[in-house]
Motif scaffolding. Structure first.
Motif, short mmCIF file in Angstrom:
data_model
loop_
_atom_site.label_atom_id
_atom_site.label_comp_id
_atom_site.label_asym_id
_atom_site.label_seq_id
_atom_site.Cartn_x
_atom_site.Cartn_y
_atom_site.Cartn_z
N UNK A 98 0.83 -1.21 0.00
CA UNK A 98 0.00 0.00 0.00
C UNK A 98 0.86 1.25 0.00
N UNK A 99 1.96 1.20 0.74
CA UNK A 99 2.89 2.33 0.77
C UNK A 99 3.46 2.60 -0.63
N UNK A 100 3.94 1.53 -1.30
CA UNK A 100 4.53 1.71 -2.62
C UNK A 100 3.49 2.16 -3.64
N UNK A 101 2.27 1.67 -3.52
CA UNK A 101 1.21 2.12 -4.42
C UNK A 101 0.97 3.62 -4.26
N UNK A 102 0.94 4.09 -3.00
CA UNK A 102 0.75 5.52 -2.75
C UNK A 102 1.92 6.33 -3.29
N UNK A 131 16.16 2.82 -3.48
CA UNK A 131 17.12 1.94 -2.79
C UNK A 131 16.41 1.20 -1.67
N UNK A 132 15.26 0.61 -1.99
CA UNK A 132 14.45 -0.05 -0.97
C UNK A 132 15.03 -1.42 -0.64
N UNK A 133 15.33 -1.62 0.63
CA UNK A 133 15.88 -2.88 1.12
C UNK A 133 15.62 -2.97 2.61
N UNK A 145 11.92 -0.80 -9.75
CA UNK A 145 13.10 -0.66 -8.89
C UNK A 145 12.73 -0.92 -7.43
N UNK A 146 11.60 -0.35 -7.02
CA UNK A 146 11.17 -0.47 -5.62
C UNK A 146 10.52 -1.82 -5.32
N UNK A 147 10.18 -2.58 -6.33
CA UNK A 147 9.54 -3.88 -6.12
C UNK A 147 10.54 -5.02 -6.05
#
Length: 427
Positions: free
Chosen positions: A256-260, A326-328, A355-357
């Motif tokens: 939900x965060x990434x969708x927003x 740089x999501x990790x 990239x974030x997925x």
């Protein structure tokens, strides 16, 4: 009007009163207050006294306060002086009592601290100029013999300032920035390279716009010091999620965060200075070119063509939107059984949302990854692109090793590349 001032004895007790003019003329021992004003980022309000002050005119000071009037409670006096001088009306924390005397003044001091998140409205008769300074910069100014600071403030609060500077953890050195925890409340970061300075400044502009619109906590940094650059933000809740047992609910929250984030209207970020799609793509292509010529030759001969094929796929044009970049696990925080925050936005740019997925879908437990995919609404094309971005991550490690990281980092990166190029281990 000549104020009537409370006089105090050597034991710090009220002992009569006298008109202010008499107290000054005879340097009678009286009572006075001093308040350090900090903002929510820990900076101290420092001001220059007006040239008309009866003692130490035009000196610099980092406290607000004044004499205690006859019959006045010291806390009430501190609040009164603070409101009059700076327009600050927040609650005060006692820092204890002390004593000060020199040839110009002698008094029993009531010391306080406050944090203020509102505007400063200086009293023109008292304050000529003021600004917020980090404690480190304040101590530097106090150490300059050309800058005249109030001697009583130095004596009464100097040790307190130095104790705050000492409240810091061990520096953590990242690839392009260093970070250090301060007073258990803030995180300070500074660039190791010129490019990182640009990134940190972009982050400072972006995050105040972004933070209110995201469903997880994110840092909102400010520029604490300009030269050398240092930015500060309040610590984001929780611990790094590197060892967290990420759950299905955590995956739903991150999806939900990434969708927003990826649906963020462009007007929220276009003026923040972050690389827009054309600039971000040019930077990506330049990086892929360096990887082609520097990293591919490090691979075994039979893995060089799969490596080149990966770089070609990454280079294809894709949809672009605002991404974290740089999501990790070491940039996600977890507290009280759930995922709560996302850190370190200096790599934010307009680029492929896959990239974030990459890490959420291919570097996490299956239950977490499935929940991310469902709540985000991942398409088959995004699944494939995210897998390629996941495979690319150790290439950056190898590139870093070829620079300042060293041979061991190169070896680690190459081993990671070979492991992820094997489709059977990741698909």
């Amino acid at each position: 009007m000549d104020e009537v001032v409370a006089l105090y004895d050597d034991g710090g007790r009220p002992d009569g009163s006298a008109p202010r003019s008499v107290m000054r003329a005879q340097n009678l021992r009286h009572a006075a207050t001093g308040v350090i004003v900090r903002d929510p980022y820990g900076r101290v309000y420092v001001h220059r006294r007006t040239p008309t002050k009866d003692v130490y005119p035009a000196y610099w000071d980092f406290t607000a306060g004044g004499v205690v009037l006859a019959g006045e409670d010291p806390l009430v006096a501190a609040r009164r002086e603070l409101a009059e001088e700076l327009g600050v009306t927040s609650e005060l924390e006692s820092l204890g009592e002390s004593d000060y005397a020199d040839m110009h003044t002698s008094y029993h001091a009531f010391r306080y601290l406050t944090t203020w998140d509102g505007p400063i409205t200086p009293q023109p008769e008292e304050v000529a100029y003021g600004a917020w300074l980090s404690i480190e910069r304040l101590l530097e100014r106090m150490g300059d013999p050309e800058v005249l600071f109030m001697p009583d403030s130095r004596a009464l609060f100097g040790d307190w300032l130095r104790a705050r500077v000492a409240e810091r953890g061990e520096p953590h050195e990242g690839w392009d920035t260093w970070a250090i925890e301060v007073e258990g409340r803030w995180l300070d970061r500074a660039p190791r390279f010129a490019d990182a300075e640009v990134q940190l400044r972009n982050e400072v502009r972006l995050m105040p716009r972004l933070a209110p619109l995201l469903p997880l906590e994110v840092p909102v940094p400010i520029v604490l010091d300009e030269s050398p650059l240092r930015v500060r933000h309040r610590l984001v809740t929780g611990e790094l999620a590197t060892a967290a047992p990420l759950t299905r609910d955590d995956g739903k929250r991150l999806g939900e965060f990434l969708r927003a984030l990826h649906d963020m209207p462009a007007n929220i970020y276009v003026e923040s200075g972050i690389p827009e799609a054309t600039a971000a793509r040019a930077e990506l292509l330049a990086t892929l070119e360096r990887m082609l010529h520097r990293v591919v030759p490090l691979l075994p001969a039979d893995q060089q063509e799969p490596g080149r094929a990966l770089l070609r796929r990454i280079a294809l044009r894709t949809p672009a939107t605002l991404v974290h970049g740089d999501l990790a696990a070491h940039h996600v925080t977890w507290s009280e059984g759930r995922l709560v925050g996302v850190l370190d936005w200096k790599d934010a740019r307009v680029a492929d949302p896959a990239v974030d997925l990459a890490w959420p879908l291919y570097g996490t437990p299956e239950r977490f990854a499935e929940a991310v995919a469902t709540s985000y609404g991942v398409t088959d094309d995004e699944l494939g692109r995210a897998l390629d971005w996941h495979r690319l991550s150790p290439w950056y490690e190898a590139m870093w090793g070829l620079g300042p990281g060293g041979a061991d980092v190169v070896d680690s990166g190459v081993q990671g590349i070979l492991a992820l190029l094997d489709v059977r281990k990741t698909a």
